[in-house]
Scaffold this active site. Structure first.
Site, PDB file in Angstrom:
ATOM      1  N   GLY A 101       0.802  -1.202   0.000  1.00 56.28           N
ATOM      2  CA  GLY A 101       0.000   0.000   0.000  1.00 56.28           C
ATOM      3  C   GLY A 101       0.837   1.256   0.000  1.00 56.28           C
ATOM      4  O   GLY A 101       2.025   1.236  -0.322  1.00 56.28           O
TER       5      GLY A 101
ATOM      6  N   LEU B 245       0.669   3.635  -2.147  1.00 58.19           N
ATOM      7  CA  LEU B 245       1.172   3.586  -3.516  1.00 58.19           C
ATOM      8  C   LEU B 245       1.645   4.957  -3.988  1.00 58.19           C
ATOM      9  O   LEU B 245       1.094   5.988  -3.624  1.00 58.19           O
ATOM     10  CB  LEU B 245       0.085   3.066  -4.464  1.00 58.19           C
ATOM     11  CG  LEU B 245      -0.507   1.689  -4.152  1.00 58.19           C
ATOM     12  CD1 LEU B 245      -1.402   1.236  -5.298  1.00 58.19           C
ATOM     13  CD2 LEU B 245       0.570   0.648  -3.866  1.00 58.19           C
TER      14      LEU B 245
ATOM     15  N   HIS C  21       5.061   2.501  -7.852  1.00 57.97           N
ATOM     16  CA  HIS C  21       4.078   1.424  -7.985  1.00 57.97           C
ATOM     17  C   HIS C  21       3.289   1.569  -9.286  1.00 57.97           C
ATOM     18  O   HIS C  21       2.986   0.572  -9.951  1.00 57.97           O
ATOM     19  CB  HIS C  21       3.107   1.447  -6.804  1.00 57.97           C
ATOM     20  CG  HIS C  21       3.741   1.172  -5.476  1.00 57.97           C
ATOM     21  ND1 HIS C  21       3.901   2.139  -4.509  1.00 57.97           N
ATOM     22  CD2 HIS C  21       4.266   0.040  -4.957  1.00 57.97           C
ATOM     23  CE1 HIS C  21       4.475   1.615  -3.451  1.00 57.97           C
ATOM     24  NE2 HIS C  21       4.716   0.344  -3.693  1.00 57.97           N
TER      25      HIS C  21
ATOM     26  N   GLN D 177      13.288  -3.221  -9.131  1.00 58.24           N
ATOM     27  CA  GLN D 177      14.710  -3.479  -8.906  1.00 58.24           C
ATOM     28  C   GLN D 177      15.259  -2.704  -7.714  1.00 58.24           C
ATOM     29  O   GLN D 177      16.351  -3.008  -7.242  1.00 58.24           O
ATOM     30  CB  GLN D 177      15.510  -3.125 -10.166  1.00 58.24           C
ATOM     31  CG  GLN D 177      15.259  -4.083 -11.318  1.00 58.24           C
ATOM     32  CD  GLN D 177      16.055  -3.728 -12.559  1.00 58.24           C
ATOM     33  OE1 GLN D 177      16.593  -2.629 -12.686  1.00 58.24           O
ATOM     34  NE2 GLN D 177      16.118  -4.659 -13.495  1.00 58.24           N
ATOM     35  N   LYS D 178      14.492  -1.733  -7.206  1.00 57.43           N
ATOM     36  CA  LYS D 178      14.958  -1.000  -6.030  1.00 57.43           C
ATOM     37  C   LYS D 178      15.213  -1.956  -4.864  1.00 57.43           C
ATOM     38  O   LYS D 178      16.163  -1.792  -4.116  1.00 57.43           O
ATOM     39  CB  LYS D 178      13.938   0.063  -5.637  1.00 57.43           C
ATOM     40  CG  LYS D 178      14.269   0.774  -4.326  1.00 57.43           C
ATOM     41  CD  LYS D 178      13.246   1.836  -4.006  1.00 57.43           C
ATOM     42  CE  LYS D 178      13.407   2.348  -2.595  1.00 57.43           C
ATOM     43  NZ  LYS D 178      13.009   1.339  -1.594  1.00 57.43           N
ATOM     44  N   ASP D 179      14.334  -2.946  -4.701  1.00 60.84           N
ATOM     45  CA  ASP D 179      14.519  -3.967  -3.668  1.00 60.84           C
ATOM     46  C   ASP D 179      15.261  -5.146  -4.293  1.00 60.84           C
ATOM     47  O   ASP D 179      14.698  -6.228  -4.505  1.00 60.84           O
ATOM     48  CB  ASP D 179      13.173  -4.395  -3.100  1.00 60.84           C
ATOM     49  CG  ASP D 179      12.459  -3.245  -2.407  1.00 60.84           C
ATOM     50  OD1 ASP D 179      12.992  -2.728  -1.416  1.00 60.84           O
ATOM     51  OD2 ASP D 179      11.370  -2.852  -2.869  1.00 60.84           O
TER      52      ASP D 179
END
Length: 330
Positions: free
Chosen positions: A28, A30, A34, A149-151
């Protein structure tokens, strides 16, 4: 478009499916990052397919003292953003729906990779993350699931789980979305004050410094390889003034520290400077790792790598990363 809000798996399973189903999993709050994932899911699903966005704040991946209770819940705004981005449905189950009977006794283990970097800083986090991703994959039954890709470590672990445990789903990576000043989009950015945000920009600046140092080094090495190998070629190049440039490039390339050590040093310098700001940046880790297992790479490494950083500014913990390529694969 009209976006359905669903709270149970039975409601989701009752939907008539046409074509591919693509799922974007979120907690959530967002934002545009997202929305980018949802738009990519719309493309992956195709014109006749379906996009489902899950909104679930997973208690299993929050450790002691972390911000589970503080984590923003903005379902109405999330539903509106998801619809604008192209979602057909938002699946927002309760904790009881996802974990009937309480916390699950059987969970997915992230293994050795799950204990490194983020896993070392947040023990148990990746076990909880993989457990809920596995459950949501079963509940939503997608053909494809998209992750940012951030995580990067999360993405690597999900890919490993899907491969090792034979999930029949395609995992699609979507590049990190950044704000105009370079800060990676995150739901936690809203916690930053004006001054904390100024300090937080050091994360992306450090990554960009490492990337630029690497690019410069690779360019110098490429230029050095053009140094003439014969006297005749040297004379020819000298006549057009290029031998000096090639020689200078060779000297710099051999004298300056290169490879992974230079990348780490360039990024570290930016982070060290940010530690002296007010408020200061408190570094958790800076790492240059092999994305297959998230172990640190050596100076002779060739291939794809990830430069990753995590730090706290005030009470907010932020992460960021950039992909790099070393050596023969460049």
């Amino acid at each position: 478009m009209s976006t359905a809000l669903l709270s149970t798996a039975d409601e989701l399973h009752a939907r008539v499916r046409h074509g591919r189903r693509a799922v974007v999993m979120t907690m959530g709050a967002l934002h545009e990052g997202h929305a980018t994932l949802i738009r990519a899911a719309r493309e992956a699903a195709g014109p006749g397919g379906e996009v489902v966005v899950t909104v679930f704040v997973n208690p299993l991946q929050f450790g002691a003292g972390e911000d589970l209770d503080r984590y923003p819940r903005t379902l109405d705004a999330d539903l509106e953003l998801a619809g604008r981005a192209g979602a057909d449905a938002v699946f927002a189950p309760s904790v009881d729906e996802v974990y009937p009977g309480g916390e699950p006794q059987v969970r997915v283990s992230a293994g050795p990779m799950g204990g490194r970097l983020e896993g070392a800083s947040r023990p148990g986090h990746f076990d909880g993350m993989l457990t809920v991703v596995a459950k949501l994959l079963h509940l939503t039954r997608p053909d494809a699931a998209l992750f940012g890709q951030k995580d990067a470590q999360q993405l690597a672990l999900i890919r490993r789980m899907v491969r090792d445990l034979n999930f029949g789903v395609e995992i699609v990576a979507v590049p990190t979305v950044r704000e105009e000043d370079g800060l990676a989009l995150s739901s936690r950015n809203r916690y930053l004050s004006v001054y904390e945000r100024r300090t937080a920009l050091a994360l992306s600046r450090a990554l960009f410094a490492g990337r630029d140092r690497h690019a410069a080094q690779e360019a110098l090495r490429a230029r050095a390889r053009e140094v003439p190998s014969t006297h005749a070629r040297a004379e020819a190049l000298s006549a057009i003034g290029e031998s000096r440039a090639a020689a200078d490039a060779h000297a710099v390339a051999t004298a300056a520290p290169g490879g992974p050590a230079a990348v780490r040093a360039a990024a570290r310098q930016v982070l060290d400077e940010a530690a002296r700001l007010e408020p200061p940046l408190r570094l958790d880790y800076l790492a240059l790792v092999d994305p297959s297992d998230f172990t640190e790479i050596g100076d002779d490494f060739t291939g794809e790598a990830v430069l990753a950083v995590a730090a706290r500014v005030g009470t907010t913990r932020l992460i960021d990363n950039l992909p790099l390529t070393f050596g023969a694969a460049s």
